[in-house]
Design an enzyme around this catalytic site. Sequence first.
Site, short mmCIF file in Angstrom:
data_model
loop_
_atom_site.label_atom_id
_atom_site.label_comp_id
_atom_site.label_asym_id
_atom_site.label_seq_id
_atom_site.Cartn_x
_atom_site.Cartn_y
_atom_site.Cartn_z
N LYS A 1 -16.78 -6.88 6.33
CA LYS A 1 -15.46 -7.45 6.60
C LYS A 1 -15.26 -7.44 8.35
O LYS A 1 -15.24 -6.29 8.62
CB LYS A 1 -14.21 -7.16 5.92
CG LYS A 1 -14.33 -7.65 4.60
CD LYS A 1 -12.96 -7.05 4.18
CE LYS A 1 -12.98 -6.96 2.48
NZ LYS A 1 -11.92 -6.37 1.91
N HIS B 1 0.76 -1.27 -0.13
CA HIS B 1 0.05 0.11 -0.11
C HIS B 1 0.78 1.39 -0.01
O HIS B 1 0.60 2.15 -0.62
CB HIS B 1 -0.91 0.18 1.14
CG HIS B 1 -1.71 -1.15 1.45
ND1 HIS B 1 -2.02 -1.90 2.56
CD2 HIS B 1 -2.75 -1.57 0.46
CE1 HIS B 1 -2.91 -2.77 2.29
NE2 HIS B 1 -3.57 -2.66 1.16
N SER C 1 -2.75 -7.92 3.02
CA SER C 1 -3.06 -8.01 4.42
C SER C 1 -3.17 -9.46 4.93
O SER C 1 -3.12 -9.69 5.94
CB SER C 1 -4.12 -7.01 4.57
OG SER C 1 -3.70 -5.57 4.06
N ARG D 1 -2.59 -5.90 -8.16
CA ARG D 1 -1.44 -6.94 -8.03
C ARG D 1 -1.48 -8.03 -8.99
O ARG D 1 -0.67 -8.36 -9.48
CB ARG D 1 -1.64 -7.67 -6.53
CG ARG D 1 -1.08 -7.01 -5.34
CD ARG D 1 -1.64 -7.52 -4.22
NE ARG D 1 -3.13 -7.33 -4.14
CZ ARG D 1 -3.67 -7.73 -3.21
NH1 ARG D 1 -3.31 -8.06 -1.85
NH2 ARG D 1 -5.17 -7.56 -3.27
P1 ADP Z 1 -10.00 -3.18 -0.25
O1 ADP Z 1 -10.74 -4.37 0.97
O2 ADP Z 1 -10.59 -2.48 -0.68
O3 ADP Z 1 -9.55 -4.24 -1.37
P2 ADP Z 1 -7.24 -3.22 0.84
O4 ADP Z 1 -6.70 -2.69 2.20
O5 ADP Z 1 -7.07 -4.79 0.73
O6 ADP Z 1 -8.67 -2.84 0.75
O7 ADP Z 1 -6.43 -2.55 -0.54
C1 ADP Z 1 -6.49 -1.50 -0.81
C2 ADP Z 1 -6.02 -1.15 -2.21
O8 ADP Z 1 -4.19 -1.53 -2.18
C3 ADP Z 1 -6.29 -1.92 -3.26
O9 ADP Z 1 -6.47 -1.44 -4.55
C4 ADP Z 1 -5.48 -2.98 -3.38
O10 ADP Z 1 -5.45 -3.68 -4.66
C5 ADP Z 1 -4.10 -2.48 -3.19
N1 ADP Z 1 -3.02 -3.28 -2.78
C6 ADP Z 1 -3.09 -4.16 -1.70
N2 ADP Z 1 -1.90 -4.99 -1.53
C7 ADP Z 1 -1.23 -4.40 -2.68
C8 ADP Z 1 0.12 -4.64 -3.00
N3 ADP Z 1 1.11 -5.47 -2.46
N4 ADP Z 1 0.77 -3.96 -4.12
C9 ADP Z 1 -0.17 -2.99 -4.71
N5 ADP Z 1 -1.43 -2.78 -4.29
C10 ADP Z 1 -1.78 -3.31 -3.37
#
Ligand code: ADP
Length: 150
Positions: A41, A17, A127, A90
């Site tokens: 969630k 992130h 995450s 990703r």
């Molecule tokens: P959500 O529940 O909205 O998917 P996340 O916290 O999982 O929220 O992710 C927020 C954003 O960050 C999303 O666009 C996700 O694709 C992106 N993201 C998560 N992990 C990575 C990573 N390792 N590299 C790039 N983007 C990521």
Amino acid sequence: MKRAIFPGTFDPFTIGHYSIVERGLSFFDEIIIGIGLNNTKKTLFSVEKRLDLIQQAYELETRVKVMSYNSLTVDFALSVHSDYVLRGLRSVGDFEYERTIADANRKLTGIETVILFTESKYSYISSTVARELISYGKDITAFLPPNVKI
Ligand code: ADP
């Protein structure tokens, strides 16, 4: 001034992130990280803890703000006067979901979604894996942004 929101669950906020935000700052003047609370969630970290972890990462960066929100993401964007949603991609697995949401958001409000491909060195970081490691008592410092301690 170009302002984007970076919405997500951030349970927890990872170096993946962080990398998206860093790169976003090269073309946005300000990025507001929005912790979305409106989904069903169940999270490991409380919203207070998630805010704290993100704030630790951006202690010295005045162009990044952190907030939580309890509404539709586009309504959050409008409430902070942002015309852009920043997201990270990703894998092919993320693609259809992101496209559908981006289309809906643009049709509803005209807000554009800017998607950055993850740096390949972070594509395995999520995450979900961080939470899994925590549940086995492992240290996840390598998954977190610089200067962040759980
Ligand atoms: P959500 O529940 O909205 O998917 P996340 O916290 O999982 O929220 O992710 C927020 C954003 O960050 C999303 O666009 C996700 O694709 C992106 N993201 C998560 N992990 C990575 C990573 N390792 N590299 C790039 N983007 C990521």
